[in-house]
Design an enzyme around this catalytic site. Structure first.
Site, PDB file in Angstrom:
ATOM      1  N   ASP A  72       0.821  -1.205   0.000  1.00 67.43           N
ATOM      2  CA  ASP A  72       0.000   0.000   0.000  1.00 67.43           C
ATOM      3  C   ASP A  72       0.858   1.259   0.000  1.00 67.43           C
ATOM      4  O   ASP A  72       0.480   2.276  -0.578  1.00 67.43           O
ATOM      5  CB  ASP A  72      -0.926   0.006   1.220  1.00 67.43           C
ATOM      6  CG  ASP A  72      -2.071  -0.992   1.085  1.00 67.43           C
ATOM      7  OD1 ASP A  72      -2.360  -1.402  -0.056  1.00 67.43           O
ATOM      8  OD2 ASP A  72      -2.672  -1.351   2.110  1.00 67.43           O
ATOM      9  N   GLY A  73       2.033   1.199   0.641  1.00 69.82           N
ATOM     10  CA  GLY A  73       2.919   2.360   0.643  1.00 69.82           C
ATOM     11  C   GLY A  73       3.371   2.736  -0.757  1.00 69.82           C
ATOM     12  O   GLY A  73       3.454   3.924  -1.099  1.00 69.82           O
ATOM     13  N   ASN A 146      -4.310   8.771   2.072  1.00 66.52           N
ATOM     14  CA  ASN A 146      -4.770   8.200   3.341  1.00 66.52           C
ATOM     15  C   ASN A 146      -5.050   9.259   4.398  1.00 66.52           C
ATOM     16  O   ASN A 146      -6.174   9.406   4.851  1.00 66.52           O
ATOM     17  CB  ASN A 146      -3.729   7.219   3.893  1.00 66.52           C
ATOM     18  CG  ASN A 146      -3.971   5.794   3.450  1.00 66.52           C
ATOM     19  OD1 ASN A 146      -4.921   5.502   2.733  1.00 66.52           O
ATOM     20  ND2 ASN A 146      -3.100   4.896   3.874  1.00 66.52           N
ATOM     21  N   ALA A 188      -6.377   2.363   7.786  1.00 66.72           N
ATOM     22  CA  ALA A 188      -4.932   2.399   7.992  1.00 66.72           C
ATOM     23  C   ALA A 188      -4.617   2.939   9.391  1.00 66.72           C
ATOM     24  O   ALA A 188      -5.110   2.418  10.385  1.00 66.72           O
ATOM     25  CB  ALA A 188      -4.285   3.239   6.889  1.00 66.72           C
ATOM     26  N   TYR A 189      -3.809   3.980   9.486  1.00 68.08           N
ATOM     27  CA  TYR A 189      -3.375   4.523  10.779  1.00 68.08           C
ATOM     28  C   TYR A 189      -4.563   4.950  11.633  1.00 68.08           C
ATOM     29  O   TYR A 189      -4.578   4.744  12.856  1.00 68.08           O
ATOM     30  CB  TYR A 189      -2.434   5.699  10.518  1.00 68.08           C
ATOM     31  CG  TYR A 189      -1.674   6.212  11.714  1.00 68.08           C
ATOM     32  CD1 TYR A 189      -1.448   5.422  12.840  1.00 68.08           C
ATOM     33  CD2 TYR A 189      -1.143   7.496  11.699  1.00 68.08           C
ATOM     34  CE1 TYR A 189      -0.731   5.904  13.922  1.00 68.08           C
ATOM     35  CE2 TYR A 189      -0.427   7.990  12.779  1.00 68.08           C
ATOM     36  CZ  TYR A 189      -0.217   7.193  13.887  1.00 68.08           C
ATOM     37  OH  TYR A 189       0.494   7.686  14.950  1.00 68.08           O
TER      38      TYR A 189
END
Length: 293
Positions: A72-73, A146, A188-189
């Site tokens: 994903d990065g 994101n 995510a985060y």
């Protein structure tokens, strides 16, 4: 569905598995008699490849499809480079979780072949834009698919800031920071910080406090067109950082103002036919799939 003629390839660096998948993908695409261009940075892990090499701005102008082989990065980095351009993005997972890069390496020829034949789903994901102002002067801007995060950096100390939404005061907070996340980033985060999962089609933004020094501060979901404003308080003993997608960052000073809004740019993200968001959540997050008694 759009047909693709010129395809750009981007791969995760320093990864033997990515090299293997890229070689398979290149062999498959060249067999299809398609024009294939290789990202300049990616070419460093394929020294024997004789494909034409191009920078990302050149890929944005020449290609109608970009295939990202990585995690994903890798796709987040590509998203910031290609959002707003008339190019679509497809991901092959050679990372860990793979919420965005959802083609399995074992299915490269099958799934990419389906996409090339027009059997795919197209989503338009919005990005967030951050602007750092100091004494009414723009110091930096950034894009994030994101999230945008304000945080103390490497030091384990709280920061203090004021939050305004659409010019209305929300709170003054001491915490480890604040995550401002798009629906794409909600898995995510922001999810790790206790935020809700938002369907990618939602026009909304979620604000997730990081370890606030209060028992009552909870995530807030606001409309996608909201203007979020953070003021870095004067009594901070450090310089908080503003980070976009965990990959690019800028340092603030006490008194700075950070604006976060929805960008006009959109990412054209392709999924294989039959892609289902909830199925992805089940497989990636380990949700129970048994429906019987």
């Amino acid at each position: 569905m759009q047909s693709f003629n010129t395809i750009g390839l981007i791969g995760r660096l320093a990864s033997a598995s990515t090299q293997y998948s890229l070689k398979r993908l290149i062999a498959f695409l060249t067999d299809q008699k398609l024009e294939v261009l290789l990202d300049k940075e990616t070419s460093t892990i394929l020294p024997d490849c004789d494909l034409p090499v191009a920078t990302r701005p050149e890929l944005a102008q020449a290609c109608d499809l970009i295939i990202v082989v990585g995690g994903d990065g890798s796709l987040l980095s590509a998203a910031r480079a290609f959002a707003g351009h008339d190019v679509q993005i497809l991901g092959i997972n050679r990372g860990r979780l793979g919420f965005l890069t959802d083609i399995s390496p074992e299915d490269i020829e099958n799934k990419v072949g389906e996409v090339l034949s027009g059997r795919y789903l197209l989503e338009q994901r919005f990005l967030l834009e951050s602007t750092l102002l100091r004494d009414d002067e723009v110091m930096s801007t950034g894009l994030a698919l994101n999230d945008v995060v304000i945080h103390p950096g490497k030091l384990i100390r709280m920061i203090e800031f004021e939050l305004y939404i659409d010019d209305e005061f929300v709170y003054r907070q001491r915490s480890d920071g604040l995550i401002i996340s798009s629906p794409t980033g909600s898995t995510a985060y922001a999810l790790s910080g206790g935020g809700p999962i938002m369907h990618p089609n939602l026009d909304a933004v979620v604000l997730v406090p990081l370890y606030p020094h209060t028992l009552s501060s909870r995530p807030i979901v606001v409309g996608g067109n909201s203007e979020i404003r953070l003021i870095v308080c004067e009594n901070n003993n450090l310089n908080p950082l503003v980070t976009c997608d965990g990959q690019s960052q800028t340092m603030t000073q006490p008194g700075d103002t950070v604006f976060i809004t929805k960008s006009e740019k959109r990412l054209k993200l392709i999924h294989p036919e039959g892609h289902n968001f909830y199925e992805t959540c089940r497989s990636k997050l380990g949700w129970a799939s048994h429906t019987g008694n």
